[in-house]
Write a protein that holds these residues in place. Structure first.
Motif, PDB file in Angstrom:
ATOM      1  N   GLY A 220       2.332   7.421 -12.101  1.00  9.65           N
ATOM      2  CA  GLY A 220       3.494   8.300 -12.042  1.00  9.65           C
ATOM      3  C   GLY A 220       3.818   8.981 -13.351  1.00  9.65           C
ATOM      4  O   GLY A 220       4.893   9.579 -13.489  1.00  9.65           O
ATOM      5  N   SER A 221       2.899   8.921 -14.299  1.00  9.35           N
ATOM      6  CA  SER A 221       3.138   9.491 -15.628  1.00  9.35           C
ATOM      7  C   SER A 221       2.423  10.821 -15.818  1.00  9.35           C
ATOM      8  O   SER A 221       1.187  10.856 -15.880  1.00  9.35           O
ATOM      9  CB  SER A 221       2.677   8.506 -16.714  1.00  9.35           C
ATOM     10  N   PRO A 222       3.169  11.924 -15.906  1.00 16.22           N
ATOM     11  CA  PRO A 222       2.543  13.237 -16.115  1.00 16.22           C
ATOM     12  C   PRO A 222       1.879  13.359 -17.480  1.00 16.22           C
ATOM     13  O   PRO A 222       0.990  14.180 -17.676  1.00 16.22           O
ATOM     14  CB  PRO A 222       3.718  14.220 -16.004  1.00 16.22           C
ATOM     15  N   THR A 223       2.323  12.553 -18.447  1.00 16.30           N
ATOM     16  CA  THR A 223       1.746  12.615 -19.797  1.00 16.30           C
ATOM     17  C   THR A 223       1.018  11.318 -20.105  1.00 16.30           C
ATOM     18  O   THR A 223       1.448  10.241 -19.706  1.00 16.30           O
ATOM     19  CB  THR A 223       2.828  12.840 -20.865  1.00 16.30           C
ATOM     20  N   GLN A 224      -0.084  11.436 -20.817  1.00  8.89           N
ATOM     21  CA  GLN A 224      -0.852  10.275 -21.257  1.00  8.89           C
ATOM     22  C   GLN A 224      -1.315  10.495 -22.690  1.00  8.89           C
ATOM     23  O   GLN A 224      -1.553  11.629 -23.111  1.00  8.89           O
ATOM     24  CB  GLN A 224      -2.060  10.040 -20.347  1.00  8.89           C
ATOM     25  N   VAL A 225      -1.412   9.405 -23.437  1.00 11.04           N
ATOM     26  CA  VAL A 225      -1.849   9.484 -24.833  1.00 11.04           C
ATOM     27  C   VAL A 225      -3.368   9.622 -24.866  1.00 11.04           C
ATOM     28  O   VAL A 225      -4.089   8.741 -24.383  1.00 11.04           O
ATOM     29  CB  VAL A 225      -1.418   8.232 -25.627  1.00 11.04           C
ATOM     30  N   ALA A 226      -3.841  10.713 -25.413  1.00 14.79           N
ATOM     31  CA  ALA A 226      -5.279  10.964 -25.474  1.00 14.79           C
ATOM     32  C   ALA A 226      -5.928  10.295 -26.679  1.00 14.79           C
ATOM     33  O   ALA A 226      -7.070   9.838 -26.616  1.00 14.79           O
ATOM     34  CB  ALA A 226      -5.549  12.470 -25.531  1.00 14.79           C
ATOM     35  N   LYS A 227      -5.159  10.209 -27.793  1.00 17.30           N
ATOM     36  CA  LYS A 227      -5.746   9.651 -29.011  1.00 17.30           C
ATOM     37  C   LYS A 227      -4.644   9.250 -29.977  1.00 17.30           C
ATOM     38  O   LYS A 227      -3.613   9.918 -30.066  1.00 17.30           O
ATOM     39  CB  LYS A 227      -6.662  10.686 -29.673  1.00 17.30           C
ATOM     40  N   VAL A 228      -4.857   8.144 -30.657  1.00 20.36           N
ATOM     41  CA  VAL A 228      -3.947   7.741 -31.725  1.00 20.36           C
ATOM     42  C   VAL A 228      -4.775   7.504 -32.986  1.00 20.36           C
ATOM     43  O   VAL A 228      -5.922   7.058 -32.909  1.00 20.36           O
ATOM     44  CB  VAL A 228      -3.164   6.455 -31.373  1.00 20.36           C
ATOM     45  N   PHE A 229      -4.216   7.824 -34.126  1.00 18.66           N
ATOM     46  CA  PHE A 229      -4.948   7.614 -35.379  1.00 18.66           C
ATOM     47  C   PHE A 229      -3.962   7.576 -36.544  1.00 18.66           C
ATOM     48  O   PHE A 229      -2.850   8.108 -36.456  1.00 18.66           O
ATOM     49  CB  PHE A 229      -5.970   8.732 -35.609  1.00 18.66           C
ATOM     50  N   ALA A 230      -4.379   6.918 -37.600  1.00 22.42           N
ATOM     51  CA  ALA A 230      -3.579   6.882 -38.820  1.00 22.42           C
ATOM     52  C   ALA A 230      -3.953   8.097 -39.662  1.00 22.42           C
ATOM     53  O   ALA A 230      -5.148   8.368 -39.876  1.00 22.42           O
ATOM     54  CB  ALA A 230      -3.859   5.602 -39.595  1.00 22.42           C
ATOM     55  N   PRO A 231      -2.992   8.879 -40.143  1.00 21.11           N
ATOM     56  CA  PRO A 231      -3.292  10.066 -40.951  1.00 21.11           C
ATOM     57  C   PRO A 231      -4.074   9.693 -42.208  1.00 21.11           C
ATOM     58  O   PRO A 231      -3.816   8.656 -42.825  1.00 21.11           O
ATOM     59  CB  PRO A 231      -1.911  10.619 -41.315  1.00 21.11           C
ATOM     60  N   GLU A 232      -5.030  10.521 -42.542  1.00 27.19           N
ATOM     61  CA  GLU A 232      -5.799  10.294 -43.761  1.00 27.19           C
ATOM     62  C   GLU A 232      -4.922  10.577 -44.989  1.00 27.19           C
ATOM     63  O   GLU A 232      -4.162  11.542 -45.002  1.00 27.19           O
ATOM     64  CB  GLU A 232      -7.033  11.208 -43.789  1.00 27.19           C
ATOM     65  N   PRO A 233      -5.027   9.735 -46.024  1.00 22.94           N
ATOM     66  CA  PRO A 233      -4.249   9.986 -47.251  1.00 22.94           C
ATOM     67  C   PRO A 233      -4.618  11.336 -47.850  1.00 22.94           C
ATOM     68  O   PRO A 233      -5.799  11.725 -47.859  1.00 22.94           O
ATOM     69  CB  PRO A 233      -4.685   8.846 -48.187  1.00 22.94           C
ATOM     70  N   ARG A 234      -3.614  12.071 -48.333  1.00 23.07           N
ATOM     71  CA  ARG A 234      -3.859  13.382 -48.933  1.00 23.07           C
ATOM     72  C   ARG A 234      -3.418  13.369 -50.393  1.00 23.07           C
ATOM     73  O   ARG A 234      -2.348  12.854 -50.719  1.00 23.07           O
ATOM     74  CB  ARG A 234      -3.094  14.461 -48.178  1.00 23.07           C
TER      75      ARG A 234
END
Length: 259
Positions: A220-234
């Motif tokens: 019943g969820s129209p949205t799903q998480v496609a990808k999660v990641f930790a941002p690279e240090p800048r």
């Protein structure tokens, strides 16, 4: 007045980890707490009950261990707890969660006022409160910072805005989401803890609330998480150590190098 307070058990923000395989938060070995915004919603519900009379029912959707926060809420003054728990709810986004909570509220019945925290600290979407009001076809106000007046038929509140606040009056039944400025949550009393320990928590399944299979959980969820990641240090990073005075001197020397 029958008040329903929606609360959520969330991972402690100090120890949040992401599982890259499932694209969800890893809860194993992570301490769970009552969502901080919901704690303020609970306090407001109990305070209103003390002023005008009535009953406070705390409602949570989650796994069996979410019963812990319901007992904590009872220790803080709520009258009864209801846990909506079923494997079929797994993977629900904010839309499916709002639908599920709406069916649970309807099952509990006769709610004059529904209180929610502004948002949950694990998702930070601030969508479930308004979504719940939509599913129940109720008037609602978000970001409430103060309850001014309440009667059997209406409630007047202050809604926090960027440049001050609005005064809004709406008929009951209604839904409010609250911010932390609204109150200072109480500490559970010994009497409250004893009551919570003995309290019977009602558990409702998908069938109990009459939920449609294609409206709950992942289906019943129209949205799903496609990808999660930790941002690279800048950029470059430096860590200064020593006393405050020594760290300030190091920082000044570092800045001088860029002038």
């Amino acid at each position: 007045m029958n008040i329903v307070v929606c609360i959520k058990q969330v991972p402690d923000a100090k120890d949040v980890r992401l599982d890259p395989k499932t694209n969800t938060m890893s809860r194993e070995g992570v301490q769970s707490i009552m969502n901080p915004f919901d704690r303020h919603a609970l306090e407001e519900g109990v305070s209103l009950k003390e002023k005008v009379g009535g009953k406070v029912t705390v409602l949570s959707m989650g796994p069996p261990q979410a019963e812990e926060v319901l007992r904590e809420a009872i220790a803080c003054g709520a009258d009864e707890g209801v846990l909506v728990s079923d494997r079929a709810f797994a993977g629900a986004d904010t839309w499916a969660t709002s639908y599920t909570l709406a069916k649970a509220v309807e099952t509990v019945g006769n709610a004059d006022l529904i209180l929610c925290g502004k948002q949950a600290i694990d998702g930070d979407t601030a969508q479930v409160g308004p979504g719940l009001a939509y599913q129940l076809n109720l008037p609602y106000v978000t970001c409430v910072q103060k309850t001014r007046e309440v009667s059997e038929t209406a409630i007047q509140v202050e809604r926090m805005m960027d440049d001050g606040y609005d005064v809004v009056q709406l008929p009951l039944p209604a839904l409010l989401t609250v911010v932390k400025d609204i109150n200072e949550p109480r500490v559970p009393s010994l009497k409250g803890k004893m009551k919570a320990k003995k309290a019977e928590i009602k558990v409702l399944s998908a069938a109990d609330i009459g939920a449609e299979e294609d409206c709950i959980g992942l289906a019943g969820s129209p949205t799903q998480v496609a990808k999660v990641f930790a941002p690279e240090p800048r950029g470059e990073r430096r860590v200064f150590s020593g006393t405050v005075e020594e760290q300030v001197e190091q920082l000044v020397d570092e800045i001088k190098g860029y002038l």
